[in-house]
Scaffold this active site. Structure first.
Site, PDB file in Angstrom:
ATOM      1  N   HIS C 100      21.067  22.336 -32.118  1.00 29.64           N
ATOM      2  CA  HIS C 100      19.673  22.762 -31.978  1.00 29.64           C
ATOM      3  C   HIS C 100      19.572  23.645 -30.742  1.00 29.64           C
ATOM      4  CE1 HIS C 100      15.422  23.027 -31.717  1.00 29.64           C
ATOM      5  NE2 HIS C 100      15.290  22.195 -30.705  1.00 29.64           N
ATOM      6  N   HIS C 102      16.942  26.896 -28.683  1.00 26.41           N
ATOM      7  CA  HIS C 102      15.771  27.764 -28.664  1.00 26.41           C
ATOM      8  C   HIS C 102      16.259  29.195 -28.441  1.00 26.41           C
ATOM      9  CE1 HIS C 102      12.460  24.559 -27.676  1.00 26.41           C
ATOM     10  NE2 HIS C 102      13.350  24.079 -28.510  1.00 26.41           N
ATOM     11  N   ASP C 125      27.509  36.823 -45.402  1.00 27.52           N
ATOM     12  CA  ASP C 125      28.825  36.224 -45.165  1.00 27.52           C
ATOM     13  C   ASP C 125      28.714  34.754 -44.768  1.00 27.52           C
ATOM     14  OD1 ASP C 125      30.521  38.373 -45.707  1.00 27.52           O
ATOM     15  OD2 ASP C 125      30.364  39.189 -43.688  1.00 27.52           O
ATOM     16  N   HIS C 174       8.853  26.173 -33.719  1.00 27.80           N
ATOM     17  CA  HIS C 174       9.761  25.449 -32.834  1.00 27.80           C
ATOM     18  C   HIS C 174      11.048  26.236 -32.586  1.00 27.80           C
ATOM     19  CE1 HIS C 174      11.471  21.210 -31.758  1.00 27.80           C
ATOM     20  NE2 HIS C 174      12.040  22.162 -31.064  1.00 27.80           N
ATOM     21  N   TYR C 232      39.117  35.798 -47.556  1.00 28.28           N
ATOM     22  CA  TYR C 232      39.013  36.255 -46.169  1.00 28.28           C
ATOM     23  C   TYR C 232      39.786  35.311 -45.257  1.00 28.28           C
ATOM     24  CZ  TYR C 232      36.920  37.544 -41.694  1.00 28.28           C
ATOM     25  OH  TYR C 232      36.724  37.950 -40.406  1.00 28.28           O
TER      26      TYR C 232
END
Lengths: 240, 240, 240, 240
Positions: C100, C102, C125, C174, C232
């Site tokens: 998480h 910001h 991708d 958020h 890839y």
């Protein structure tokens, strides 16, 4: 007249340090950027050599030219913008250093062919009013000496402005020039031009109908730092 | 009353560290930025000297002034913004540090003369509602003591806000001030003001009709970190 | 059941390294950011402690919690977002790490309450289609357990998406969450979410009526790197 | 024909250095970026291996392939974009290096599916006119060999442009390719494409109705640095 060699070496050192500082401030993309300085007593301008990477510069590589653009020492070519610098030194009798960059935001304003409005006191602390943008170069000028004509564009623009109060300009479709008492002051003004150009770009995004600040506030801020009643810094000589 | 010299030295050290931290966070352009701190027991404010480059600062160069703006020690001039700081300390009785910067995005909002809306929880974690923007200074104010009037503008604005819940302000056409319990907390709030100003600028570009978040969500986030029911961090004292 | 301590120490080390990497990628503002990892065999989640600065972290400070949010060792509080992480581990049975942040651009999209459209192959991708944005939290949710309800918002959103193909989400007002097979993969997806959010923001500025890329091109790019026919990298296991 | 091994080692070294330089210029996000170089005498292309992190690269890991895409040495897979590179080498007979990145601003223009207009002399110094954007790939192309078809898109676009005067292209919905006489020159052109894409994006924000610069000015700037009458730098061979 015999040239004062120690003065010339000191000039090269100042110009070298200012070029390095220009790069360290992030104002240079690849080799797009140069600083010059002048020794008016000896009639000599020192300027970055053309197309030499910054990490290969040394003080003695700063090319020395006279007011007729002649290289007076060394075998490096001076910056391709040398004629523009020299013509500005001839016209702006009180300046000691000139900077040209393609710094990102100032160049974007030049590409947008817009003067940089005074949107706040950061701008007003340095530039007494908008930083003007030249006219786009006319066809007959492009065919003549391009670098001389760049100076002609700037000088025509400054018929309506005081170069001592607005130490910078945007050359339309090209990028910024700035100047100052010394090469180092010219770099500082180049940095502030880039900074205020960025702030102006963001402010315009927030408020697309934004107008310049009122004259009385611009007066207050500019005169707080400049002129005989300045009171910013440790003494009246200090401007940064 | 005898001054507690070791307390004063500790204050200078805190203020010095906060000034260095301000620069290290990228919030300072050239010398546009200063931090002060207060020792309320001794009635002394320590503040950055005016126009001195950051790399020449030392703790003992932090200028000591009293509540009447008198320099009580040393021969450096204090920041030209000193009166603004001192008046804020007089009015905001619970703060211990103040920061002023021209950080890019917060300054752009100040130039756009817009309060910074609370567009998300990053903002709500620090500022309980919008960060207000002052009115533009009136003509008669500009003619009076400019730095005092800057504080007057801020204090008029905060008649409608609680300085303990909104530790920052945008001074119209100028730039941000922030404050906190300590100089370090004031720097942190200055950093968060810049960060949320940048996020808000980008969010507005994505959605030009964006409205602030609803009050209940702002309440939840602010109160999760602040006040007697806070539960963020390792204890209730810790706010960062 | 006896806990495998060496497995737990290895988990803490991985989670610590991922937290440091999160900061080194510039995805963290102040202390707004956390990474967790899970040891499913032992039923233990390791997560960054709440509000501890990054330079004071060590592997053994990664807080260990069980699926009922109990701290099973140590005296530091876990991240205030711990319940969100744990609920996602319960619901998304194949993931090994959660991030998480910001981070600036992803948070701006979350503040704008817009899903991040797939505007190009950089996005395709990594994310198989748009990165969704949750609904704004309802009043009754805000009054309940906020961090649990954040997970509820994400899980409601993912009723319409496959978390294995879209390893990230924008929580409205958020900021972003991302996940992956490992804490390190979750960091990588957080970085790509920020990168594609920035590209999308700029692209939208250039062309405000921009539409997502067509499905066949999204298919081609996603499937070139993911699933049984991927080609890839140095082998099929490698995704970055 | 016997391969000149020392020439091949020198090629790998040049390609390695150019890949490192690509990362150091900030043009690479994660592993999205690759440089190749060609030894036309030996018919060999050296290219970055697929999905290997930059800090694990060494010169001898640069994969050697021939014009039929066969790996002629080593056990690493070449970049997944290898076929695109090789087809460009076949079609553009005078180039010695190719770069592909997902650099932020150039990719945003590619995502916006817009050619990059020549808004100023920074652009005109490098690219003689707009940098074109390919058509979006057609359904039948996506079903065929994707990387070959990427080259097909570029080559169709360059039926209307001279690859020697415009050393770069935007692949719609994808990102930029650039090329040059050497791998290092290709990196330089990739850097200038990113830089001018950023300037153009900002300039367009300032003036949304901005038109490209006039042809005579573009002529002047391009020809000042390129072709037989160039006078920039220390000699005619030097282009940067």
């Amino acid at each position: 007249m015999a040239i004062d060699r120690s003065a010339i070496r000191a000039l090269q050192e100042r110009v070298y340090q200012a070029n390095i500082s220009l790069r360290d401030h992030g104002l240079v993309t690849a080799t797009f950027g140069n600083v010059s300085g002048i020794d008016r007593a000896n009639g000599i301008v020192a300027i970055k050599p053309s197309g030499v990477p910054y990490d290969q510069l040394t003080p003695d590589k700063m090319v020395l030219v006279d007011f007729d653009y002649n290289v007076i020492e060394g075998d490096l070519n001076p910056s391709s913008d040398t004629k523009t610098h020299v013509m500005l030194y001839r016209a702006f009798g009180e300046i000691g250093g000139i900077v040209h960059t393609h710094s990102t935001y100032a160049t974007a304003w030049a590409q947008a062919m817009k003067p940089l409005p005074c949107y706040g006191t950061t701008h007003a602390d340095i530039f007494y009013g908008e930083v003007p943008c030249t006219e786009v170069m006319r066809e007959e000028q492009i065919k003549r000496d391009y670098e001389e004509e760049t100076a002609v564009q700037i000088l025509e623009t400054f018929q309506h402005y005081d170069y001592r109060q607005i130490p910078g300009v945007l050359v339309a479709c090209h990028g910024p020039f700035s100047w100052g008492d010394t090469p180092s002051a010219a770099v500082y003004h180049g940095l502030m031009l880039e900074t205020t150009a960025q702030m102006a770009s963001i402010a315009l995004g927030i408020n697309p109908r934004l107008a310049p600040i009122k004259q009385s506030l611009a007066d207050k801020h500019y005169l707080r730092k400049h002129g005989k009643n300045a009171y910013y810094g440790q003494n009246k000589e200090e401007k940064e």
